[in-house]
Design a protein around this motif. Structure first.
Motif, PDB file in Angstrom:
ATOM      1  N   GLY A 128       0.844  -1.191   0.000  1.00  0.00           N
ATOM      2  CA  GLY A 128       0.000   0.000   0.000  1.00  0.00           C
ATOM      3  C   GLY A 128       0.878   1.238   0.000  1.00  0.00           C
ATOM      4  N   ARG A 129       0.635   2.127   0.953  1.00  0.00           N
ATOM      5  CA  ARG A 129       1.411   3.366   1.050  1.00  0.00           C
ATOM      6  C   ARG A 129       2.675   3.205   1.887  1.00  0.00           C
ATOM      7  NH1 ARG A 129      -2.592   8.090   2.568  1.00  0.00           N
ATOM      8  NH2 ARG A 129      -0.737   9.282   2.058  1.00  0.00           N
ATOM      9  N   ASN A 130       2.845   2.047   2.486  1.00  0.00           N
ATOM     10  CA  ASN A 130       4.001   1.804   3.346  1.00  0.00           C
ATOM     11  C   ASN A 130       5.082   1.011   2.620  1.00  0.00           C
ATOM     12  OD1 ASN A 130       2.899   2.980   5.766  1.00  0.00           O
ATOM     13  ND2 ASN A 130       1.527   1.216   5.860  1.00  0.00           N
ATOM     14  N   VAL A 131       6.301   1.282   2.999  1.00  0.00           N
ATOM     15  CA  VAL A 131       7.435   0.514   2.488  1.00  0.00           C
ATOM     16  C   VAL A 131       8.141  -0.090   3.702  1.00  0.00           C
ATOM     17  CG1 VAL A 131       9.595   0.576   1.194  1.00  0.00           C
ATOM     18  CG2 VAL A 131       7.706   2.069   0.523  1.00  0.00           C
ATOM     19  N   PHE A 132       8.395  -1.384   3.626  1.00  0.00           N
ATOM     20  CA  PHE A 132       9.052  -2.094   4.713  1.00  0.00           C
ATOM     21  C   PHE A 132      10.445  -2.510   4.261  1.00  0.00           C
ATOM     22  CE2 PHE A 132       4.563  -2.451   5.435  1.00  0.00           C
ATOM     23  CZ  PHE A 132       4.449  -2.214   6.799  1.00  0.00           C
ATOM     24  N   TYR A 133      11.404  -2.373   5.157  1.00  0.00           N
ATOM     25  CA  TYR A 133      12.801  -2.663   4.851  1.00  0.00           C
ATOM     26  C   TYR A 133      13.278  -3.858   5.659  1.00  0.00           C
ATOM     27  CZ  TYR A 133      12.649   1.821   2.597  1.00  0.00           C
ATOM     28  OH  TYR A 133      12.313   2.852   1.760  1.00  0.00           O
ATOM     29  N   ARG A 134      14.146  -4.634   5.049  1.00  0.00           N
ATOM     30  CA  ARG A 134      14.767  -5.770   5.741  1.00  0.00           C
ATOM     31  C   ARG A 134      16.213  -5.888   5.240  1.00  0.00           C
ATOM     32  NH1 ARG A 134      11.139  -7.392   2.296  1.00  0.00           N
ATOM     33  NH2 ARG A 134      11.642  -8.738   0.558  1.00  0.00           N
ATOM     34  N   SER A 135      17.023  -6.526   6.051  1.00  0.00           N
ATOM     35  CA  SER A 135      18.436  -6.654   5.682  1.00  0.00           C
ATOM     36  C   SER A 135      18.591  -7.666   4.551  1.00  0.00           C
ATOM     37  CB  SER A 135      19.274  -7.083   6.886  1.00  0.00           C
ATOM     38  OG  SER A 135      18.902  -8.364   7.307  1.00  0.00           O
ATOM     39  N   GLU A 136      19.639  -7.474   3.791  1.00  0.00           N
ATOM     40  CA  GLU A 136      19.997  -8.380   2.701  1.00  0.00           C
ATOM     41  C   GLU A 136      21.371  -8.938   3.038  1.00  0.00           C
ATOM     42  OE1 GLU A 136      20.209 -10.834   0.257  1.00  0.00           O
ATOM     43  OE2 GLU A 136      18.457  -9.650  -0.302  1.00  0.00           O
ATOM     44  N   PRO A 137      21.414 -10.137   3.648  1.00  0.00           N
ATOM     45  CA  PRO A 137      22.701 -10.695   4.088  1.00  0.00           C
ATOM     46  C   PRO A 137      23.753 -10.787   2.982  1.00  0.00           C
ATOM     47  CG  PRO A 137      20.880 -11.980   4.974  1.00  0.00           C
ATOM     48  CD  PRO A 137      20.297 -11.000   3.989  1.00  0.00           C
ATOM     49  N   LYS A 138      23.331 -11.035   1.758  1.00  0.00           N
ATOM     50  CA  LYS A 138      24.296 -11.135   0.654  1.00  0.00           C
ATOM     51  C   LYS A 138      25.037  -9.816   0.427  1.00  0.00           C
ATOM     52  CE  LYS A 138      21.420 -14.457  -1.800  1.00  0.00           C
ATOM     53  NZ  LYS A 138      20.555 -14.637  -2.968  1.00  0.00           N
ATOM     54  N   GLY A 139      24.449  -8.727   0.886  1.00  0.00           N
ATOM     55  CA  GLY A 139      25.074  -7.419   0.717  1.00  0.00           C
ATOM     56  C   GLY A 139      26.384  -7.279   1.468  1.00  0.00           C
ATOM     57  N   LEU A 140      26.553  -8.074   2.511  1.00  0.00           N
ATOM     58  CA  LEU A 140      27.790  -8.024   3.286  1.00  0.00           C
ATOM     59  C   LEU A 140      28.889  -8.911   2.713  1.00  0.00           C
ATOM     60  CD1 LEU A 140      26.403  -7.998   6.931  1.00  0.00           C
ATOM     61  CD2 LEU A 140      27.520  -6.115   5.723  1.00  0.00           C
ATOM     62  N   ALA A 141      28.591  -9.647   1.653  1.00  0.00           N
ATOM     63  CA  ALA A 141      29.560 -10.583   1.071  1.00  0.00           C
ATOM     64  C   ALA A 141      30.892  -9.914   0.701  1.00  0.00           C
ATOM     65  CB  ALA A 141      28.963 -11.306  -0.131  1.00  0.00           C
ATOM     66  N   PRO A 142      30.894  -8.729   0.064  1.00  0.00           N
ATOM     67  CA  PRO A 142      32.194  -8.117  -0.260  1.00  0.00           C
ATOM     68  C   PRO A 142      33.037  -7.829   0.986  1.00  0.00           C
ATOM     69  CG  PRO A 142      30.438  -7.031  -1.476  1.00  0.00           C
ATOM     70  CD  PRO A 142      29.776  -7.958  -0.486  1.00  0.00           C
ATOM     71  N   LEU A 143      32.392  -7.389   2.048  1.00  0.00           N
ATOM     72  CA  LEU A 143      33.108  -7.109   3.295  1.00  0.00           C
ATOM     73  C   LEU A 143      33.597  -8.409   3.931  1.00  0.00           C
ATOM     74  CD1 LEU A 143      34.021  -5.003   5.341  1.00  0.00           C
ATOM     75  CD2 LEU A 143      31.757  -5.185   6.418  1.00  0.00           C
ATOM     76  N   PHE A 144      32.763  -9.426   3.926  1.00  0.00           N
ATOM     77  CA  PHE A 144      33.144 -10.730   4.472  1.00  0.00           C
ATOM     78  C   PHE A 144      34.335 -11.307   3.707  1.00  0.00           C
ATOM     79  CE2 PHE A 144      32.902 -15.356   4.531  1.00  0.00           C
ATOM     80  CZ  PHE A 144      32.925 -15.597   5.896  1.00  0.00           C
ATOM     81  N   ASP A 145      34.273 -11.236   2.379  1.00  0.00           N
ATOM     82  CA  ASP A 145      35.379 -11.747   1.556  1.00  0.00           C
ATOM     83  C   ASP A 145      36.675 -11.013   1.859  1.00  0.00           C
ATOM     84  OD1 ASP A 145      33.573 -13.460   0.382  1.00  0.00           O
ATOM     85  OD2 ASP A 145      33.384 -12.290  -1.473  1.00  0.00           O
TER      86      ASP A 145
END
Length: 109
Positions: A67-84
């Protein structure tokens, strides 16, 4: 090693303390809205939205419109470059500590 541009984006994004706090709140919840992130943060909704945009561009979060709301959640794959990147240096330091341990054994039998 990790894609340099992706690593730079993640590190640059998480370097900002306010943005990092927003990210930590997102990670600590299943999903969270802008209104919830703004509440009690001491930051305007406009500023929170800018931080969310940066986090999303770096691949650290995803969003879901309802609807008019947007919900956010973490994307674990986004940390892959930092983890590597960190894994690379983990190997480096393990080798160095291994060498130091060997040297200390030679010095003090």
């Amino acid at each position: 090693m990790a894609d340099v541009a992706a690593l730079d984006a993640v590190m640059r994004t998480l370097a900002d303390p306010t943005r990092r706090a927003v990210y930590e709140r997102i990670v600590g919840s299943d999903e969270i809205s802008v209104v919830e992130l703004t509440r009690g943060s001491g930051v305007t909704q406009s500023a929170i939205s800018q931080h969310l945009r940066s986090l999303k561009q770096a691949g650290l979060i995803t969003d879901r419109a309802q609807g008019r709301n947007v919900f956010y959640r973490s994307e674990p794959k986004g940390l892959a470059p930092l983890f590597d990147w960190m894994s690379h240096y983990g190997v480096f330091w393990r080798e160095r500590f291994g060498n130091l341990r060997s040297l200390l054994k030679e010095i003090d039998p």
